[in-house]
Scaffold this motif. Structure first.
Motif, mmCIF file in Angstrom:
data_model
loop_
_atom_site.group_PDB
_atom_site.id
_atom_site.type_symbol
_atom_site.label_atom_id
_atom_site.label_comp_id
_atom_site.label_asym_id
_atom_site.label_seq_id
_atom_site.Cartn_x
_atom_site.Cartn_y
_atom_site.Cartn_z
ATOM 1 N N PHE A 116 -14.062 91.704 69.766
ATOM 2 C CA PHE A 116 -12.896 90.961 70.258
ATOM 3 C C PHE A 116 -13.041 89.481 69.942
ATOM 4 O O PHE A 116 -12.072 88.815 69.519
ATOM 5 C CB PHE A 116 -12.777 91.173 71.782
ATOM 6 C CG PHE A 116 -11.667 90.360 72.392
ATOM 7 C CD1 PHE A 116 -11.981 89.169 73.067
ATOM 8 C CD2 PHE A 116 -10.350 90.744 72.271
ATOM 9 C CE1 PHE A 116 -10.965 88.408 73.612
ATOM 10 C CE2 PHE A 116 -9.341 89.971 72.821
ATOM 11 C CZ PHE A 116 -9.651 88.795 73.504
ATOM 12 N N LYS A 117 -14.254 88.928 70.117
ATOM 13 C CA LYS A 117 -14.495 87.516 69.823
ATOM 14 C C LYS A 117 -14.290 87.225 68.329
ATOM 15 O O LYS A 117 -13.765 86.196 67.939
ATOM 16 C CB LYS A 117 -15.919 87.128 70.238
ATOM 17 C CG LYS A 117 -16.098 87.014 71.740
ATOM 18 C CD LYS A 117 -17.513 86.554 72.081
ATOM 19 C CE LYS A 117 -17.704 86.395 73.585
ATOM 20 N NZ LYS A 117 -19.069 85.921 73.927
ATOM 21 N N PHE A 118 -14.736 88.177 67.469
ATOM 22 C CA PHE A 118 -14.586 87.995 66.015
ATOM 23 C C PHE A 118 -13.119 87.954 65.627
ATOM 24 O O PHE A 118 -12.669 87.087 64.854
ATOM 25 C CB PHE A 118 -15.309 89.139 65.285
ATOM 26 C CG PHE A 118 -15.088 89.113 63.792
ATOM 27 C CD1 PHE A 118 -14.185 89.978 63.194
ATOM 28 C CD2 PHE A 118 -15.785 88.206 63.004
ATOM 29 C CE1 PHE A 118 -13.984 89.938 61.831
ATOM 30 C CE2 PHE A 118 -15.584 88.160 61.644
ATOM 31 C CZ PHE A 118 -14.684 89.036 61.035
ATOM 32 N N LEU A 119 -12.330 88.904 66.177
ATOM 33 C CA LEU A 119 -10.891 88.944 65.878
ATOM 34 C C LEU A 119 -10.207 87.693 66.396
ATOM 35 O O LEU A 119 -9.280 87.163 65.756
ATOM 36 C CB LEU A 119 -10.261 90.193 66.516
ATOM 37 C CG LEU A 119 -10.655 91.529 65.890
ATOM 38 C CD1 LEU A 119 -10.074 92.693 66.706
ATOM 39 C CD2 LEU A 119 -10.152 91.603 64.446
ATOM 40 N N ARG A 120 -10.653 87.206 67.543
ATOM 41 C CA ARG A 120 -10.058 86.007 68.125
ATOM 42 C C ARG A 120 -10.310 84.798 67.216
ATOM 43 O O ARG A 120 -9.442 83.966 66.993
ATOM 44 C CB ARG A 120 -10.670 85.770 69.511
ATOM 45 C CG ARG A 120 -10.054 84.617 70.288
ATOM 46 C CD ARG A 120 -10.515 84.670 71.739
ATOM 47 N NE ARG A 120 -10.013 83.535 72.485
ATOM 48 C CZ ARG A 120 -10.643 82.374 72.609
ATOM 49 N NH1 ARG A 120 -11.845 82.235 72.033
ATOM 50 N NH2 ARG A 120 -10.105 81.379 73.296
ATOM 51 N N ARG A 121 -11.541 84.723 66.660
ATOM 52 C CA ARG A 121 -11.873 83.612 65.752
ATOM 53 C C ARG A 121 -11.040 83.675 64.474
ATOM 54 O O ARG A 121 -10.574 82.656 63.958
ATOM 55 C CB ARG A 121 -13.350 83.662 65.407
ATOM 56 C CG ARG A 121 -14.242 83.220 66.544
ATOM 57 C CD ARG A 121 -15.689 83.263 66.129
ATOM 58 N NE ARG A 121 -16.563 82.821 67.210
ATOM 59 C CZ ARG A 121 -17.896 82.800 67.127
ATOM 60 N NH1 ARG A 121 -18.475 83.222 66.014
ATOM 61 N NH2 ARG A 121 -18.617 82.389 68.151
#
Length: 230
Positions: A4-9
């Motif tokens: 989720f953090k990767f997609l958010r970045r």
């Protein structure tokens, strides 16, 4: 959670780039397409730079784009397509000179016009002393009180005429145009009323040297044979 953090970045990066392009476009009046062009213009030796802060580079890139467009749309005209003047009337604006209407006839050097035969010592010699001539500048006769010896007229359909002679029947607004033969007089001219242009008023004299120089006028040689045949 890590995914989720990767997609958010990634999403934030895309939004940042979108905002960056919008800001640059509004400030520098350069579209994203132009930035792309500039981007590739800045590529050299495997390294790629956008040069967004380099105004001269951007201007050169846009200039090249414009130049390439001009090259693509330029039409070239060959010399064969350029029309040259077909006559003196097309080449020269005679309306700049004063004009008058005269009655013009033709004459020859022979007995039918001058009373002189070919064995006469003055055969073909005009009142001015020069020999009769049909050329770029031809000898003509006029009333010397109206057009003094040396006066240059332009006669449409005949060409330039230099007053070199006079005649008992040539009085007032009448002129006589020289032709080599009687047949030429009848076939090529006859008798007609014509509007002539006064190129230069004469001073009462004319020499062979002056007449030769007039006929050798370099800029008019293209029309010389055309006039002599008319």
């Amino acid at each position: 959670m890590i995914k989720f953090k990767f997609l958010r970045r990634v999403l934030l990066t895309v939004l940042f780039l979108g905002a960056f392009y919008t800001t640059v476009s509004s400030v520098s009046n350069v579209s994203a397409v132009d930035i792309k062009i500039d981007f590739y213009e800045g590529t050299s030796g495997g390294e790629t730079t956008t040069n967004l802060s380099d105004q001269p580079t951007r201007d050169i890139a846009l200039w090249k784009k414009s130049l390439n467009h001009q090259k693509a749309t330029t039409r070239y005209i060959s010399s064969e397509q350029v029309e040259e003047p077909k006559s003196l009337e097309e080449a020269i604006d005679f309306e700049q000179y004063s004009s008058t209407t005269v009655m013009a006839t033709g004459y020859t050097a022979g007995v039918e016009s001058t009373g002189k035969t070919k064995d006469h010592p003055q055969y073909g010699i005009t009142y001015s002393g020069v020999k009769v001539k049909r050329d770029l500048y031809s000898t003509i006769a006029a009333d010397l009180n109206v057009y003094p010896i040396g006066t240059i007229l332009y006669i449409p359909g005949y060409g330039y005429g230099v007053v070199a002679d006079k005649g008992s029947a040539i009085q007032g607004n009448k002129i006589d145009l020289y032709y080599p033969t009687v047949k030429d007089v009848y076939d090529k001219w006859g008798k007609r009323e014509v509007n002539v242009y006064v190129i230069k008023k004469g001073e009462g004299t004319l020499t062979e040297e002056v007449l030769v120089n007039l006929n050798e006028t370099e800029a008019l040689q293209v029309f010389r044979e055309q006039v002599k045949k008319s």
